[in-house]
Design a protein around this motif. Structure first.
Motif, short mmCIF file in Angstrom:
data_model
loop_
_atom_site.label_atom_id
_atom_site.label_comp_id
_atom_site.label_asym_id
_atom_site.label_seq_id
_atom_site.Cartn_x
_atom_site.Cartn_y
_atom_site.Cartn_z
N SER A 190 44.82 45.22 38.62
CA SER A 190 43.88 45.67 39.66
C SER A 190 43.77 47.19 39.68
CB SER A 190 44.32 45.14 41.03
OG SER A 190 45.58 45.67 41.40
N SER A 191 44.88 47.87 39.39
CA SER A 191 44.86 49.34 39.36
C SER A 191 43.95 49.83 38.24
CB SER A 191 46.28 49.88 39.15
OG SER A 191 47.19 49.33 40.07
N SER A 194 40.21 49.09 38.95
CA SER A 194 39.64 49.88 40.04
C SER A 194 39.63 51.37 39.72
CB SER A 194 40.42 49.64 41.34
OG SER A 194 41.78 49.98 41.18
N ALA A 220 43.49 42.86 45.23
CA ALA A 220 42.27 43.53 45.68
C ALA A 220 41.42 42.60 46.55
CB ALA A 220 41.46 43.99 44.48
N LEU A 226 35.74 42.81 40.34
CA LEU A 226 36.57 43.58 39.41
C LEU A 226 36.50 43.01 38.00
CD1 LEU A 226 39.82 44.46 41.42
CD2 LEU A 226 37.93 45.97 40.80
#
Length: 305
Positions: A190-191, A194, A220, A226
């Motif tokens: 997710s990092s 994003s 998220a 995403l």
């Protein structure tokens, strides 16, 4: 015990040379007896006692050591794993990660089932000459089908072949791989998706040198958005170029389109259903949806545990 069935869609040298050979011999070339003796710190007298029992009963060294109470069955399995270069989790690790049967019990019938499926996956997804290189999405109709358990153990068996294997947890709705492997989950997929820069998001698994895991990280609020972004496809292309095998865990199809989108980006999909739990209609719907994507169907697994 978990059982699985699967279906698929259509000169000279002398002393100097001897010394060189002996010097090049690694720790993994030692006998089972030598490994057990070192592990248990056996005395010369105890080793002779084991050898005498071995000669008398006509059994192997490990069996003799167990019979005399000088070694445990676990000691013998650890020695076998070391001799044959096969990752095997120590007892404390097995308690932390009980679902990893391919690592905790590599000589069990359950692990053998995973190896049989690995063979099919190697031929159908990761075969030589495949272009473009594919990742494999592991998908299922509902939560509780054993998808995460299956993906983790399949990744282990692939890594046990020696090729660099990456397990990506792309279940941004209910991630579990970090718990299965007992690893840090503060940053991950997710990092990356994003746009946040994080270091060491891919973690190597202790005891399995060829296995790496990319956890989800922070869950998220917009998971589908995403993975639909171009960044996810670009990331998968980069990862398949750097790793020999890439396995991707996904959300259950009941939660939305995530699984089919991920499968399309991966290029291949393997469907997991659970015996006496998965509904035939839901399974058929998922297979039909995947058939409309660019993903190659690797097969359907019936998880019988």
């Amino acid at each position: 015990m978990a059982k699985f069935s699967y279906s698929t869609p259509q000169g000279s040298g002398g002393a100097g040379a001897t010394a060189s050979i002996e010097k090049a011999t690694s720790i993994h070339d030692r006998s089972i007896g030598a490994i057990i003796s070192e592990t248990r710190d056996l005395s010369a007298e105890q080793v002779e006692q084991i050898l005498a029992y071995q000669r008398e009963k006509g059994v192997r060294f490990g069996e003799a050591a167990i019979a005399l109470g000088l070694a445990s069955a676990d000691d013998v399995l650890m020695a076998l794993a070391e001799q044959f270069h096969y990752p095997y989790a120590p007892e404390e690790r097995r308690k932390l990660s009980p679902e990893l049967v391919a690592l905790n019990q590599p000589f069990s019938h359950q692990a053998e089932a995973f190896r049989a499926i690995r063979t099919q996956v190697m031929m159908r997804v990761f075969g030589e000459g495949e272009s473009p290189r594919r990742a494999l999405a592991v998908v299922s109709p509902n939560s509780g089908d054993g998808k995460t358990f299956f993906a983790a153990n399949l990744a282990i068996t692939l890594a046990q072949l020696g090729g660099r294997t990456l397990l990506v947890d792309a279940d941004l709705r209910g991630p579990r791989q970090h718990m299965v492997f007992n690893i840090e989950n503060s940053a991950g997929l997710s990092s990356i998706l994003s746009g946040r820069l994080e270091s060491q998001v891919i973690q190597q698994i202790q005891g399995v040198p060829s296995l790496f895991v990319l956890p989800v990280g922070v869950v998220a609020p917009n998971p589908l958005e995403l993975i639909e972004r171009p960044a996810f496809g670009l990331l998968l292309r980069e990862l398949t170029a750097k790793f020999d095998h890439v396995i991707v865990d996904t959300p259950a199809a009941v939660y939305g389109a995530d699984a089919s989108v991920i499968a399309a980006r991966c290029g291949a999909a393997l469907v997991i259903a659970r015996k006496n739990a998965s509904r035939i209609g839901a399974l058929q719907d998922l297979v039909e949806i995947l058939a409309e994507t660019p993903a190659k169907m690797a097969g359907v697994i019936m998880n019988e545990y």
